[in-house]
Write an enzyme that holds these catalytic residues in place. Structure first.
Site, PDB file in Angstrom:
ATOM      1  N   CYS A   2       0.846  -1.189   0.000  1.00  0.00           N
ATOM      2  CA  CYS A   2       0.000   0.000   0.000  1.00  0.00           C
ATOM      3  C   CYS A   2       0.883   1.240   0.000  1.00  0.00           C
ATOM      4  CB  CYS A   2      -0.948   0.080   1.192  1.00  0.00           C
ATOM      5  SG  CYS A   2      -2.095  -1.289   1.298  1.00  0.00           S
ATOM      6  N   ARG A  27       3.475  -0.140  -5.026  1.00  0.00           N
ATOM      7  CA  ARG A  27       3.266  -0.752  -3.712  1.00  0.00           C
ATOM      8  C   ARG A  27       1.921  -1.469  -3.634  1.00  0.00           C
ATOM      9  NH1 ARG A  27       6.782   1.540   0.392  1.00  0.00           N
ATOM     10  NH2 ARG A  27       5.374   0.585   1.869  1.00  0.00           N
ATOM     11  N   TRP A  76      -2.984  -2.563  -1.803  1.00  0.00           N
ATOM     12  CA  TRP A  76      -2.775  -3.977  -2.102  1.00  0.00           C
ATOM     13  C   TRP A  76      -3.638  -4.716  -1.090  1.00  0.00           C
ATOM     14  CZ3 TRP A  76      -0.834  -8.508   0.164  1.00  0.00           C
ATOM     15  CH2 TRP A  76      -0.519  -9.541  -0.735  1.00  0.00           C
ATOM     16  N   ASN A 100      -1.569   1.503   6.121  1.00  0.00           N
ATOM     17  CA  ASN A 100      -0.759   0.434   5.537  1.00  0.00           C
ATOM     18  C   ASN A 100      -0.383  -0.496   6.683  1.00  0.00           C
ATOM     19  OD1 ASN A 100       1.073  -1.159   4.141  1.00  0.00           O
ATOM     20  ND2 ASN A 100       2.729   0.336   4.308  1.00  0.00           N
ATOM     21  N   GLY A 101      -0.521  -1.803   6.465  1.00  0.00           N
ATOM     22  CA  GLY A 101      -0.188  -2.761   7.524  1.00  0.00           C
ATOM     23  C   GLY A 101      -1.363  -3.675   7.784  1.00  0.00           C
ATOM     24  N   GLU A 479      16.345 -17.374 -10.703  1.00  0.00           N
ATOM     25  CA  GLU A 479      15.930 -15.983 -10.840  1.00  0.00           C
ATOM     26  C   GLU A 479      15.315 -15.735 -12.222  1.00  0.00           C
ATOM     27  OE1 GLU A 479      15.222 -13.562  -9.195  1.00  0.00           O
ATOM     28  OE2 GLU A 479      15.282 -11.888 -10.579  1.00  0.00           O
ATOM     29  N   LYS A 483      11.523 -14.414 -12.946  1.00  0.00           N
ATOM     30  CA  LYS A 483      11.263 -13.214 -13.751  1.00  0.00           C
ATOM     31  C   LYS A 483      10.227 -13.518 -14.819  1.00  0.00           C
ATOM     32  CE  LYS A 483      12.501 -10.838 -12.071  1.00  0.00           C
ATOM     33  NZ  LYS A 483      13.063 -10.400 -10.840  1.00  0.00           N
ATOM     34  N   GLU A 486       6.637 -14.193 -13.334  1.00  0.00           N
ATOM     35  CA  GLU A 486       5.891 -13.093 -12.722  1.00  0.00           C
ATOM     36  C   GLU A 486       5.421 -12.055 -13.735  1.00  0.00           C
ATOM     37  OE1 GLU A 486       7.955 -10.636  -9.776  1.00  0.00           O
ATOM     38  OE2 GLU A 486       9.838 -11.033 -10.791  1.00  0.00           O
ATOM     39  N   HIS A 502      15.437 -37.427 -12.699  1.00  0.00           N
ATOM     40  CA  HIS A 502      14.890 -38.002 -11.466  1.00  0.00           C
ATOM     41  C   HIS A 502      13.404 -37.658 -11.306  1.00  0.00           C
ATOM     42  CE1 HIS A 502      18.853 -39.297 -10.332  1.00  0.00           C
ATOM     43  NE2 HIS A 502      19.311 -38.076 -10.607  1.00  0.00           N
ATOM     44  N   LYS A 601       5.337  -4.212  -5.047  1.00  0.00           N
ATOM     45  CA  LYS A 601       6.795  -4.079  -4.990  1.00  0.00           C
ATOM     46  C   LYS A 601       7.332  -4.233  -3.572  1.00  0.00           C
ATOM     47  CE  LYS A 601      10.715  -2.766  -6.938  1.00  0.00           C
ATOM     48  NZ  LYS A 601      11.308  -3.868  -7.709  1.00  0.00           N
TER      49      LYS A 601
HETATM   50  C1  F6R Z   1      10.711 -10.362  -7.917  1.00  0.00           C
HETATM   51  C2  F6R Z   1      10.842  -9.504  -6.763  1.00  0.00           C
HETATM   52  C3  F6R Z   1      10.597 -10.077  -5.422  1.00  0.00           C
HETATM   53  C4  F6R Z   1      11.455  -9.369  -4.369  1.00  0.00           C
HETATM   54  C5  F6R Z   1      11.062  -9.834  -2.961  1.00  0.00           C
HETATM   55  C6  F6R Z   1      11.936  -9.200  -1.904  1.00  0.00           C
HETATM   56  O1  F6R Z   1      11.019  -9.691  -9.097  1.00  0.00           O
HETATM   57  O2  F6R Z   1      11.126  -8.331  -6.893  1.00  0.00           O
HETATM   58  O3  F6R Z   1      10.781 -11.446  -5.394  1.00  0.00           O
HETATM   59  O4  F6R Z   1      12.791  -9.645  -4.615  1.00  0.00           O
HETATM   60  O5  F6R Z   1       9.734  -9.494  -2.715  1.00  0.00           O
HETATM   61  O6  F6R Z   1      11.853  -7.813  -1.961  1.00  0.00           O
HETATM   62  P1  F6R Z   1      12.981  -6.916  -1.345  1.00  0.00           P
HETATM   63  O7  F6R Z   1      14.205  -7.091  -2.160  1.00  0.00           O
HETATM   64  O8  F6R Z   1      12.438  -5.517  -1.424  1.00  0.00           O
HETATM   65  O9  F6R Z   1      13.181  -7.384   0.060  1.00  0.00           O
END
Ligand code: F6R
Length: 606
Positions: A2, A27, A76, A100-101, A479, A483, A486, A502, A601
């Site tokens: 949020c 956010r 969110w 937020n929270g 990773e 990517k 998502e 396996h 994010k």
């Molecule tokens: C994926 C992504 C997430 C963050 C994760 C941790 O692209 O961005 O997997 O890496 O939510 O976020 P931070 O780095 O802000 O702790």
């Protein structure tokens, strides 16, 4: 999660709030709303809707809003679905709130204060507004402290009281709030990105301190009412560095920024060819005295930890744990005063990582954080911090934060090899010299992005996809796979290629594209054998391979050759190639690349 914004000052508030909400939208983007305090009308008007800030802009477009004080929120969803009524702000009686929270005891509070008749939404946040209203005695300070003493959970609350026009009150526990004052007025926000266009100076509101914004300026006080001096800090992000810079999406812009971001991250930390954290205040003893190293992190940041783990094992011959931060406390971690815990986080606000770090410190562990956002909660909770100089990362999918985290990891590993006597100076210097070549290797991948775009076109229709590799290639593919899934919604899984037979090889058909990465010389032959195994079962293979390893391969595979670096450093150019592939799949499919569904994010809920 949020995004929150508040402004009071000389300017009309509507555009300020809407613009700031747009910059905070990463956010959360389930719904958005604003509340404005119009001094003449002496009432608080609320405009809100389910959907994006662009939808809110349409809602506000025809409204005559003349006010110089207001608050805003982009949500969110946690408690209560995505709907107009669950959107913030929430107004109960004379109190209007954005939050937020998570208020964990909201049901108990609703019963205790007999709120159910008054509540319109399903949110815990409206309960907080209703408790504030129930306790309101005309004195905001007393009311707020009384109310928050009853709240369990995490909160950043921003509050308007109808009989205090032009004033904004805020208090927080865990969930962040930052604030600043400029010529135009006073502002608060859930993160500094929203303040950047006004000023590069800001402070983090301390937990349980009361923040009051008014035309007289900013007042900060503790629970006893004693004034607290804000500790201002500066962010060195350009005032417009959160713009898209002519790219259609932030993700593309941020991928393209990686050579510079890595350069910025390493340049002041290399002195005479050696790693140097003096300016960061991180002592060498931190790396000498530890017997155990453990990374706590989530998602992409955890994947950066996996690369650290491989390097620490192979170069330092040392064991290193990489823990999912959300699992850490619940899996009886081995941690004591000889443990160095490294918390990795772009936002510095991920609650799981924060809690894991706090837990480790309680057990006596030493701590170092690798963080992008200055002054964030994890940065403040750690003994030492190394900041990635990536600039603001706005796309939900992390790109430049990951590669700058890796750049710092290479420096840390080199420093450890130096101070623990594993490497001679010459070896450290050779390794650092190679690290300095990484930005130009990335440039080479970026210059050939059209080729990656063509590769991406071949997987647009895929429902499932596998990524295979060994050693560091496997770690970077975890990773790469995250990517792709998502931003493109293609189901993608990364496997250590030796593991396929396996079980997972049962899923390989001629409809399953397989992305293979081959950059590690010593295991290359085995990787090639594994590629042949999937090819013989019909899979179409897309291969990203270090250029100098190419000659021994038959050419019937779709191949992208990566620039040559020492094997340890191939992770970065290979990751950039996979980021581009994910980006092009998503944008070609017409998705909102920067805001994938269900995500946010900054993840401040457990
Ligand atoms: C994926 C992504 C997430 C963050 C994760 C941790 O692209 O961005 O997997 O890496 O939510 O976020 P931070 O780095 O802000 O702790």
């Amino acid at each position: 999660m949020c995004g929150i914004i508040g402004y009071t000052g000389k300017e009309e508030v509507k555009e300020i709030l809407l613009d700031a909400l747009e910059s905070l939208e990463y956010r959360g983007y389930d719904s958005a709303g604003i509340a404005v305090s119009d001094q003449e009308a002496e009432e608080i008007q609320i405009f809100k809707c389910a959907g994006r800030v662009s939808d809110l802009k349409r809602v506000c477009a025809d409204e005559e809003i003349h006010a110089k004080c207001g608050i805003g929120h982009t949500r969110w969803a946690t408690h209560g679905g995505v709907s107009n009524v669950n959107a913030h702000p929430h107004q109960v009686g004379r109190v209007t709130v954005v939050h937020n929270g998570i208020i964990e005891n909201y049901k108990e509070l609703a019963a205790e204060y007999r709120l159910n008749g008054q509540l319109k939404s399903e949110t815990d946040s409206e309960v907080a507004a209703a408790v504030l209203n129930a306790l309101y005695n005309g004195n905001p300070r007393e009311t707020i402290y009384q109310a928050v003493s009853r709240l369990q959970g995490t909160f950043a609350l921003v509050i308007l009281f109808e009989d205090f026009p032009g004033r904004i009150f805020s208090i927080r526990n865990v969930s962040p709030i930052v604030a600043t004052q400029s010529e135009e007025g006073c502002m608060l926000a859930s993160d500094v990105t929203a303040l950047c266009r006004f000023t590069n100076r800001y402070f983090v509101v301390p937990e349980y301190c009361l923040l009051e914004l008014s035309e007289d300026g900013i007042a900060l006080s503790d629970m006893q009412g004693k004034a607290v001096e804000p500790e201002y800090m500066e962010v060195n992000w350009g005032l417009n560095s959160s713009d898209k810079g002519g790219y259609p999406f932030y993700m593309e812009k941020e991928i393209m920024e990686q050579p510079e971001a890595i350069q910025n991250t390493i340049q002041n930390r290399i002195v005479d060819g050696m790693p140097d954290f003096t300016e960061d205040g991180v002592p060498d003893s931190l790396f000498v005295n530890c017997e155990r190293v453990c990374v706590v992190a989530c998602g992409t940041a955890m994947h950066a930890g996996l690369i650290a783990q491989s390097l620490v094992k192979s170069i330092l011959n040392m064991h290193m744990d990489v823990e999912l931060a959300s699992e850490y406390m619940y899996t009886d971690p081995v941690v004591d005063e000889k443990t160095l815990v490294i918390a990795i986080s772009q936002s510095g606000e991920t609650i799981d990582t924060l809690e894991a770090l706090k837990y480790a410190r309680k057990q006596g562990a030493r701590s170092l954080a690798i963080i992008n956002v200055k002054g964030s909660s994890i940065a403040r909770a750690s003994e030492y911090v190394l900041y990635t100089d990536a600039g603001p990362e706005m796309a939900v999918a992390s790109t430049k934060a990951y590669t700058t985290q890796l750049a710092l990891i290479y420096l840390i590993v080199a420093k450890m090899a130096q101070v623990r006597g594993v490497w001679k100076e010459k070896q450290v210097k050779e390794y650092i010299a190679e690290l300095k070549r990484v930005p130009s290797a990335i440039e080479k991948v970026l210059e050939r992005r059209k080729e990656i775009h063509l590769i991406a076109k071949n997987i647009l229709e895929a429902k499932d996809l596998f990524m295979i590799g060994r050693g560091l290639d496997y770690s970077l593919l975890l990773e790469g796979s995250l990517k792709l899934k998502e931003v493109s919604y293609i189901h993608s899984e990364a496997y250590a290629s030796g593991e396929l037979k396996h079980g997972p090889i049962a899923l390989i058909t001629n409809h399953t594209p397989v992305v293979a990465v081959v950059t590690q010389t010593r295991i290359m032959q085995k990787e090639i054998s594994n590629i042949k195994e999937v090819q013989s079962r019909g899979a179409r293979v897309i291969l990203f391979i270090k250029g100098e390893l190419l000659q021994s391969l038959r050419q019937e595979i779709e191949i992208f050759t990566l620039p040559n670096l020492r094997d340890e450093f191939m992770v970065i150019p290979a990751s950039v190639a996979l980021q581009l592939m994910a980006y092009y799949v998503s944008s070609d499919k017409g998705f909102d690349v920067d805001k994938p569904r269900n995500l946010a994010k900054v993840v401040t809920v457990e």
